[in-house]
Design a protein around this motif. Structure first.
Motif, PDB file in Angstrom:
ATOM      1  N   ASP A  81       3.756  -1.977   1.537  1.00  0.00           N
ATOM      2  CA  ASP A  81       2.617  -2.123   0.624  1.00  0.00           C
ATOM      3  C   ASP A  81       1.679  -3.239   1.081  1.00  0.00           C
ATOM      4  OD1 ASP A  81       1.305  -1.324  -1.825  1.00  0.00           O
ATOM      5  OD2 ASP A  81       1.956  -3.235  -2.677  1.00  0.00           O
ATOM      6  N   GLN A  82       2.234  -4.228   1.782  1.00  0.00           N
ATOM      7  CA  GLN A  82       1.419  -5.334   2.281  1.00  0.00           C
ATOM      8  C   GLN A  82       0.813  -5.038   3.652  1.00  0.00           C
ATOM      9  OE1 GLN A  82       0.714  -8.108   0.411  1.00  0.00           O
ATOM     10  NE2 GLN A  82       1.847  -7.020  -1.206  1.00  0.00           N
ATOM     11  N   GLY A  83       1.104  -3.855   4.177  1.00  0.00           N
ATOM     12  CA  GLY A  83       0.539  -3.451   5.456  1.00  0.00           C
ATOM     13  C   GLY A  83       1.208  -4.054   6.674  1.00  0.00           C
ATOM     14  N   ILE A  84       2.428  -4.537   6.531  1.00  0.00           N
ATOM     15  CA  ILE A  84       3.125  -5.157   7.672  1.00  0.00           C
ATOM     16  C   ILE A  84       4.534  -4.562   7.835  1.00  0.00           C
ATOM     17  CG2 ILE A  84       1.865  -7.352   7.668  1.00  0.00           C
ATOM     18  CD1 ILE A  84       4.168  -8.520   6.002  1.00  0.00           C
ATOM     19  N   LEU A  85       4.648  -3.253   7.612  1.00  0.00           N
ATOM     20  CA  LEU A  85       5.956  -2.609   7.701  1.00  0.00           C
ATOM     21  C   LEU A  85       6.570  -2.781   9.090  1.00  0.00           C
ATOM     22  CD1 LEU A  85       8.186  -0.852   6.495  1.00  0.00           C
ATOM     23  CD2 LEU A  85       6.889   1.168   7.242  1.00  0.00           C
ATOM     24  N   TRP A  86       5.788  -2.515  10.155  1.00  0.00           N
ATOM     25  CA  TRP A  86       6.333  -2.620  11.496  1.00  0.00           C
ATOM     26  C   TRP A  86       6.770  -4.048  11.816  1.00  0.00           C
ATOM     27  CZ3 TRP A  86       9.013  -0.797  15.047  1.00  0.00           C
ATOM     28  CH2 TRP A  86       9.015  -1.343  16.343  1.00  0.00           C
ATOM     29  N   GLU A  87       5.989  -5.018  11.402  1.00  0.00           N
ATOM     30  CA  GLU A  87       6.349  -6.411  11.640  1.00  0.00           C
ATOM     31  C   GLU A  87       7.687  -6.744  10.988  1.00  0.00           C
ATOM     32  OE1 GLU A  87       6.091 -10.377  12.915  1.00  0.00           O
ATOM     33  OE2 GLU A  87       4.965  -8.605  13.516  1.00  0.00           O
ATOM     34  N   SER A  88       7.914  -6.202   9.788  1.00  0.00           N
ATOM     35  CA  SER A  88       9.176  -6.462   9.087  1.00  0.00           C
ATOM     36  C   SER A  88      10.333  -5.730   9.755  1.00  0.00           C
ATOM     37  CB  SER A  88       9.073  -6.047   7.615  1.00  0.00           C
ATOM     38  OG  SER A  88       9.011  -4.633   7.470  1.00  0.00           O
ATOM     39  N   VAL A  89      10.103  -4.475  10.153  1.00  0.00           N
ATOM     40  CA  VAL A  89      11.172  -3.682  10.772  1.00  0.00           C
ATOM     41  C   VAL A  89      11.623  -4.301  12.093  1.00  0.00           C
ATOM     42  CG1 VAL A  89      11.689  -1.471  11.886  1.00  0.00           C
ATOM     43  CG2 VAL A  89      10.560  -1.502   9.656  1.00  0.00           C
ATOM     44  N   ARG A  90      10.675  -4.645  12.961  1.00  0.00           N
ATOM     45  CA  ARG A  90      11.017  -5.180  14.286  1.00  0.00           C
ATOM     46  C   ARG A  90      11.687  -6.541  14.194  1.00  0.00           C
ATOM     47  NH1 ARG A  90       8.166  -9.137  16.363  1.00  0.00           N
ATOM     48  NH2 ARG A  90       8.509  -8.489  18.535  1.00  0.00           N
ATOM     49  N   THR A  91      11.520  -7.220  13.055  1.00  0.00           N
ATOM     50  CA  THR A  91      12.132  -8.538  12.875  1.00  0.00           C
ATOM     51  C   THR A  91      13.451  -8.441  12.120  1.00  0.00           C
ATOM     52  OG1 THR A  91       9.944  -9.579  12.841  1.00  0.00           O
ATOM     53  CG2 THR A  91      11.787 -10.859  11.963  1.00  0.00           C
ATOM     54  N   ILE A  92      13.401  -7.851  10.942  1.00  0.00           N
ATOM     55  CA  ILE A  92      14.580  -7.810  10.059  1.00  0.00           C
ATOM     56  C   ILE A  92      15.734  -7.039  10.679  1.00  0.00           C
ATOM     57  CG2 ILE A  92      15.442  -6.971   7.839  1.00  0.00           C
ATOM     58  CD1 ILE A  92      12.563  -7.493   6.758  1.00  0.00           C
ATOM     59  N   TRP A  93      15.426  -5.918  11.341  1.00  0.00           N
ATOM     60  CA  TRP A  93      16.502  -5.069  11.842  1.00  0.00           C
ATOM     61  C   TRP A  93      17.120  -5.573  13.134  1.00  0.00           C
ATOM     62  CZ3 TRP A  93      18.945  -1.487   9.069  1.00  0.00           C
ATOM     63  CH2 TRP A  93      18.328  -1.104   7.875  1.00  0.00           C
ATOM     64  N   ILE A  94      16.626  -6.680  13.671  1.00  0.00           N
ATOM     65  CA  ILE A  94      17.305  -7.302  14.817  1.00  0.00           C
ATOM     66  C   ILE A  94      18.719  -7.690  14.406  1.00  0.00           C
ATOM     67  CG2 ILE A  94      17.383  -9.411  16.220  1.00  0.00           C
ATOM     68  CD1 ILE A  94      14.358  -9.207  16.525  1.00  0.00           C
ATOM     69  N   ARG A 148      12.775 -15.696  16.347  1.00  0.00           N
ATOM     70  CA  ARG A 148      11.839 -15.616  17.479  1.00  0.00           C
ATOM     71  C   ARG A 148      10.876 -14.457  17.251  1.00  0.00           C
ATOM     72  NH1 ARG A 148      13.660 -20.556  18.856  1.00  0.00           N
ATOM     73  NH2 ARG A 148      15.928 -20.525  19.127  1.00  0.00           N
ATOM     74  N   THR A 149      10.023 -14.598  16.255  1.00  0.00           N
ATOM     75  CA  THR A 149       9.137 -13.502  15.857  1.00  0.00           C
ATOM     76  C   THR A 149       8.083 -13.173  16.903  1.00  0.00           C
ATOM     77  OG1 THR A 149       7.765 -15.113  14.663  1.00  0.00           O
ATOM     78  CG2 THR A 149       9.448 -13.946  13.404  1.00  0.00           C
ATOM     79  N   GLY A 150       7.931 -14.020  17.889  1.00  0.00           N
ATOM     80  CA  GLY A 150       6.934 -13.768  18.916  1.00  0.00           C
ATOM     81  C   GLY A 150       7.462 -12.948  20.079  1.00  0.00           C
TER      82      GLY A 150
END
Length: 330
Positions: free
Chosen positions: A204-217, A283-285
């Motif tokens: 809903d905040q428009g950052i689904l991919w950013e959350s997926v690539r980070t959280i699912w690590i 390491r979000t970068g």
């Protein structure tokens, strides 16, 4: 249960055990011990319901032979822990694939329900995640660092805290199985609804991919083994609900032993997940390809160890028995 039905239901197991006791069949002592426990349970059942029967005589003879074979030859290997994780547990876990699938389906249904609820009710995410967490995340998004929550604690503190908490959740999912499996379903529901609403919030905040690539690590292993721990609770619940030929108490004890082994198997994975969350997720970068590689490897390892490998060992064991051309037991 009539004696004839009892014999028909367990005949194949007894025959396999009798084959395993033959001198020309090399069976690991731990596997023999597991089969021995099942036969002695059947012996106790026969003593109660079929006294002075041929079935009782047969099982008593079989159990006596097994006792002599096991306790005369069994030796505790210095690599006992290694053999537990590489052979004993995966071979036994093959029997609980249905419970694992059920736990997975229940989790996915509640995750979808959490996502749907978040989409239709604007206050749902706050009710589940809490106002403080939602407000903090919104502030992080405004500061162009939506995953900053993973950078607030020290690496070692986060690693230890997350690992201990995840093991606690796994133990709860297992122990709550004593409520005929309903307690385990409740634990699954809590975690799945939270995950579903959490992921929708980022969408809903428009950052689904950013959350997926980070959280699912770390989440790939963490969520997967929580489902495995829930499988342990369902095994306990099944033992209470469907005792089969055993007394309910015997079936319950067997379920507890099996479930405990399943939970023990998750501990190394929770440690790895805690390490990833404490030291890597922050390491979000990192480039997308590296995050995708870690996530894919994590899912691959879980699927291999809990799905493919138990099936492989079971088929290998069946093929070994066939290749020996062992005649049917009398």
């Amino acid at each position: 249960m009539r004696e004839a039905a009892f014999v028909r239901q367990n005949k194949d197991k007894w025959t396999s055990f009798e084959r395993a006791l033959q001198n020309n069949v090399r069976t690991p002592p731990d596997e023999l011990s597991a089969l021995y426990l099942e036969v002695t349970d059947d012996l106790s059942y026969a003593q109660t319901f079929y006294p002075q029967s041929n079935t009782l005589i047969y099982l008593n003879t079989l159990a006596s032979k097994a006792h002599q074979r096991i306790y005369k030859t069994k030796r505790e290997s210095p690599n006992r822990i290694i053999t537990f994780f590489t052979h004993e547990f995966p071979r036994e876990f093959y029997s609980y694939q249905k419970q694992l699938l059920l736990a997975f389906i229940i989790f996915m249904v509640f995750a979808a329900a959490g996502s749907f609820s978040a989409a239709t009710d604007g206050s749902f995410v706050r009710a589940v995640m809490g106002d403080a967490y939602v407000n903090m995340t919104l502030e992080n998004i405004e500061n162009q660092d939506p995953m900053a929550v993973y950078k607030q604690m020290g690496e070692m503190d986060m690693f230890l805290g997350i690992t201990i908490n995840n093991i606690r959740v796994a133990l709860m999912a297992f122990v709550f199985g004593i409520f005929y499996g309903a307690g385990t379903v409740f634990i699954i529901m809590q975690n799945a609804v939270m995950l579903g609403s959490f992921q929708y919030f980022f969408y809903d905040q428009g950052i689904l991919w950013e959350s997926v690539r980070t959280i699912w690590i770390h989440g790939a292993i963490e969520i997967s083994v929580i489902i495995v721990a829930a499988c342990a609770g369902l095994v306990v619940g099944k033992g209470l609900l469907f005792p089969g030929t055993y007394t309910r108490l015997t079936s319950f004890v067997r379920g507890i032993k099996a479930g405990l082994k399943i939970v023990i198997s998750t501990v190394p994975f929770f440690i790895v997940a805690g390490f990833l969350e404490g030291f890597v997720t922050r390491r979000t970068g990192m480039p997308d390809w590296l995050a995708i590689t870690i996530i894919s490897l994590s899912f691959g390892i879980i699927l291999f160890y809990y799905v493919y490998y138990p099936i492989y060992l079971n088929h290998q064991n069946s093929n070994d028995q066939k290749s020996n051309n062992i005649p049917e037991a009398a």
